[in-house]
Scaffold this active site. Structure first.
Site, short mmCIF file in Angstrom:
data_model
loop_
_atom_site.label_atom_id
_atom_site.label_comp_id
_atom_site.label_asym_id
_atom_site.label_seq_id
_atom_site.Cartn_x
_atom_site.Cartn_y
_atom_site.Cartn_z
N LYS A 71 9.81 8.36 -35.67
CA LYS A 71 10.87 9.37 -35.73
C LYS A 71 12.12 8.96 -34.93
O LYS A 71 13.23 9.03 -35.43
CB LYS A 71 10.33 10.72 -35.23
CG LYS A 71 11.33 11.84 -35.15
CD LYS A 71 10.64 13.18 -35.04
CE LYS A 71 9.56 13.20 -34.00
NZ LYS A 71 10.04 12.95 -32.62
N LYS A 105 1.25 6.47 -25.27
CA LYS A 105 2.24 6.61 -26.34
C LYS A 105 3.38 5.61 -26.23
O LYS A 105 3.96 5.18 -27.22
CB LYS A 105 2.79 8.03 -26.34
CG LYS A 105 3.82 8.31 -27.45
CD LYS A 105 4.29 9.75 -27.38
CE LYS A 105 5.37 10.01 -28.42
NZ LYS A 105 6.64 9.33 -28.09
N ALA A 273 7.47 18.55 -26.91
CA ALA A 273 7.44 19.58 -27.95
C ALA A 273 6.07 20.22 -28.11
O ALA A 273 5.95 21.27 -28.74
CB ALA A 273 7.89 18.99 -29.29
N PHE A 381 6.40 -0.20 -44.54
CA PHE A 381 5.62 -1.29 -43.97
C PHE A 381 5.41 -2.35 -45.06
O PHE A 381 5.40 -2.04 -46.25
CB PHE A 381 4.26 -0.79 -43.46
CG PHE A 381 4.33 -0.04 -42.15
CD1 PHE A 381 3.87 -0.61 -40.99
CD2 PHE A 381 4.88 1.24 -42.09
CE1 PHE A 381 3.93 0.07 -39.78
CE2 PHE A 381 4.95 1.93 -40.90
CZ PHE A 381 4.47 1.34 -39.73
N TRP A 409 13.41 -0.44 -38.51
CA TRP A 409 12.68 -1.14 -37.45
C TRP A 409 12.91 -2.64 -37.56
O TRP A 409 13.15 -3.32 -36.56
CB TRP A 409 11.19 -0.81 -37.55
CG TRP A 409 10.38 -1.39 -36.43
CD1 TRP A 409 10.19 -0.86 -35.19
CD2 TRP A 409 9.66 -2.63 -36.45
NE1 TRP A 409 9.39 -1.69 -34.43
CE2 TRP A 409 9.06 -2.79 -35.18
CE3 TRP A 409 9.47 -3.63 -37.41
CZ2 TRP A 409 8.27 -3.90 -34.86
CZ3 TRP A 409 8.68 -4.73 -37.09
CH2 TRP A 409 8.09 -4.85 -35.82
#
Length: 556
Positions: A71, A105, A273, A381, A409
């Site tokens: 995200k 993470k 969040a 991907f 990316w």
């Protein structure tokens, strides 16, 4: 492929004054933190208030999975792509917490060639905002306990202290502690608790405050405890507001950095969040809107958490009206939702994709319920097949969404051109009719039920007796018009992280309710969600190191 930190360290950054000049910001408007970081001055924020607003685009996602969604990477890459198309754009992000950086993470600077830099600074101490919030939070805790020890003239019941200490690190051992042990002069013995800094009400207050005056008013409203008679005790009554505001003076100013492609990025505030409202600061977003044509911002975790709170809390409180939403997914994550193990996601599996895409479907429905046009993007991907991509594209277009593949990316802004064009098309051709999903006057209990039924898809809500009692008390105290901030697992639309896809036939359990009076919302804790996360068996901290010449490695 190089690691994220290697790519970031090889980036050719521009002096932050050069980046600021792209937005018409002069050096007199900046407070420098080295060559590549600066805070925006209060004078600048006041001067641009009369500027017209640009367009506001929210980036959100399906429920996160071990397969990854990207995200923040999409947010950054989209901003870079808009810059390549000649648009004056700004990325508005949250600051990362140290907890995920050293946990499992990782940081929150994006990834690959769609990152904000300096990456190490952002993911670690940055400009000290989180340290200031932690200090202000714990100053209030110290003043509170000192008041109890020094005579307790306010009649505070030590068993009804609700203010918790905080630390910006995952540390499960601090969730439940006992303080005041030792001598009589060491304080009153009582049970206490720690939360992670991003869950602190002061973090929420900083992110929702308009200016210093508003910040101080909100700090004063914080409820820290209740008296033996059940009356709330506030930070203002403890005379702690001025000293907390002094600690937060610099932290209140938004931070300016840049992307790998030198696109301006305003990064400020960082509430999670899943346990807080999950959006960057109102000051940062509003400043960005006054400085450019298009603002790309994000909200944490899946759309059931971050986007819902962005719409129902942040936009409601700040008067913001988003113009479009970008919903991020991956073929891998959709197949994972369809029951495919993480080790087998590289193999084409249309059956699993059809089963798992119901998660995406629910998020599309939810976002459209707010009246905001939706653009779905797939982070591509290399193992994604043409058949899988075509299936998702058709699925989205049949539901009235624009669709685009994203390769930011691997390619940076170049890989986001298709997405950027779809966003521009949406902004030009579709009107946003944004509205929150519940009105202010709806009772608190019904607000919780509305979110659980309409957004999560639950059949109903089970309220633990203590939570139900507190809802009644908070209504009596005058907080019934507040929006609700749901604390829920991010891994499922439900309150059970094991329920993937689009679960049905379940009820959400609300076990605890409390008010963040300064922030202006009521928090409802569901399922087994924790406000102080723990570290995994092998945390990321084990792989982070610094070379003899000061270069950090292993941060991601």
């Amino acid at each position: 492929m190089k690691t994220d930190i290697q790519i970031a360290q090889e980036a050719v950054m521009q002096p932050i004054g050069t980046v600021a000049a792209k937005l018409g910001i002069t050096e007199q408007d900046l407070e420098y933190y080295g060559k590549y970081k600066a805070k925006l001055s209060d004078e600048l924020l006041s001067r641009i208030e009369g500027n017209p607003d640009g367009k506001l685009v929210l980036v959100t996602a399906i429920n996160p999975t071990p397969a990854g969604e990207g995200k923040t990477t999409t947010t950054v890459g989209l901003g870079e792509a808009l810059g390549r198309l000649g648009k004056k754009s700004v990325i508005a992000l949250r600051e990362p917490s140290l907890g995920p950086c050293f946990g499992v993470k990782g940081g929150a600077a994006g990834g690959g060639y769609a990152q904000v830099v300096p990456m190490e600074d952002l993911n670690l101490h940055f400009t000290g905002d989180f340290h200031a919030i932690t200090s202000a939070n714990n100053l209030l805790a110290a003043v509170l306990d000192n008041h109890i020890m020094q005579g307790n003239t306010l009649g505070i019941d030590p068993n009804q202290v609700v203010w918790k200490r905080c630390l910006d690190m995952n540390d499960r051992a601090l969730r439940n502690i006992v303080i005041g042990l030792g001598k009589k002069t060491d304080g009153v013995v009582r049970e206490d608790h720690f939360i992670i800094t991003v869950a602190s009400e002061i973090m929420a207050i900083l992110c929702l405050a308009k200016d210093m005056k508003d910040l101080k008013e909100r700090l004063g409203k914080i409820i820290v405890a209740y008296t033996y008679d059940g009356a709330p005790v506030t930070a203002a009554q403890l005379q702690a507001v001025g000293s907390m505001a002094a600690l937060l003076k610099d932290a209140l100013r938004p931070n300016l950095i840049q992307t790998i492609e030198n696109t301006p990025a305003i990064v400020h505030g960082g509430p999670f969040a899943n346990i807080a409202h999950g959006c960057n600061s109102v000051r940062a977003t509003k400043a960005a809107l006054k400085l450019c044509d298009i603002v790309i911002t994000e909200a944490g975790f899946g759309a059931d958490l971050g986007a819902e709170k962005f719409f129902d809390i942040k936009c409601r409180k700040a008067g913001l009206k988003p113009d479009a939403v970008v919903l991020v997914a991956t073929v891998r994550a959709l197949k994972y939702n369809g029951g495919v193990p993480k080790t087998e996601l590289a193999t084409e599996n249309l059956d699993a994709l059809k089963k798992g895409i119901v998660n995406l479907e629910k998020h599309i429905e939810n976002l459209q319920a707010y009246g905001v046009p939706v653009v779905v993007t797939l982070n591509r991907f290399t193992e994604d097949t043409d058949a899988e991509l075509a299936f998702v594209r058709n699925f989205c277009e049949e539901r009235g969404c624009e669709f685009a593949l994203s390769e930011v990316w691997a390619k940076g802004g170049e890989g986001g051109i298709e997405l950027a064009n779809k966003v521009l098309k949406t902004l030009e051709e579709k009107k946003s009719n944004f509205a929150p999903i519940y009105p202010d006057e709806m009772p608190l209990k019904e607000k919780i039920e509305t979110v659980c039924k309409k957004i999560y898809g639950a059949d109903g809500v089970i309220f633990d007796p203590a939570a139900e009692k507190m809802l009644g008390k908070l209504t009596e105290l005058g907080f019934g018009n507040f929006p609700v901030c749901m604390a829920k697992t991010q891994y499922s639309l439900s309150d059970d992280p094991a329920k993937l896809g689009r679960p049905t036939g379940y009820q959400v359990t609300v076990r605890e309710v409390y008010v963040s009076a300064g922030a202006g919302f009521v928090v409802a804790l569901t399922g087994t969600i924790m406000t102080m996360p723990g570290l995994p068996k092998h945390p990321a901290a084990e792989r982070i190191d610094v070379s003899d010449d000061g270069v950090i490695d292993g941060l991601f």
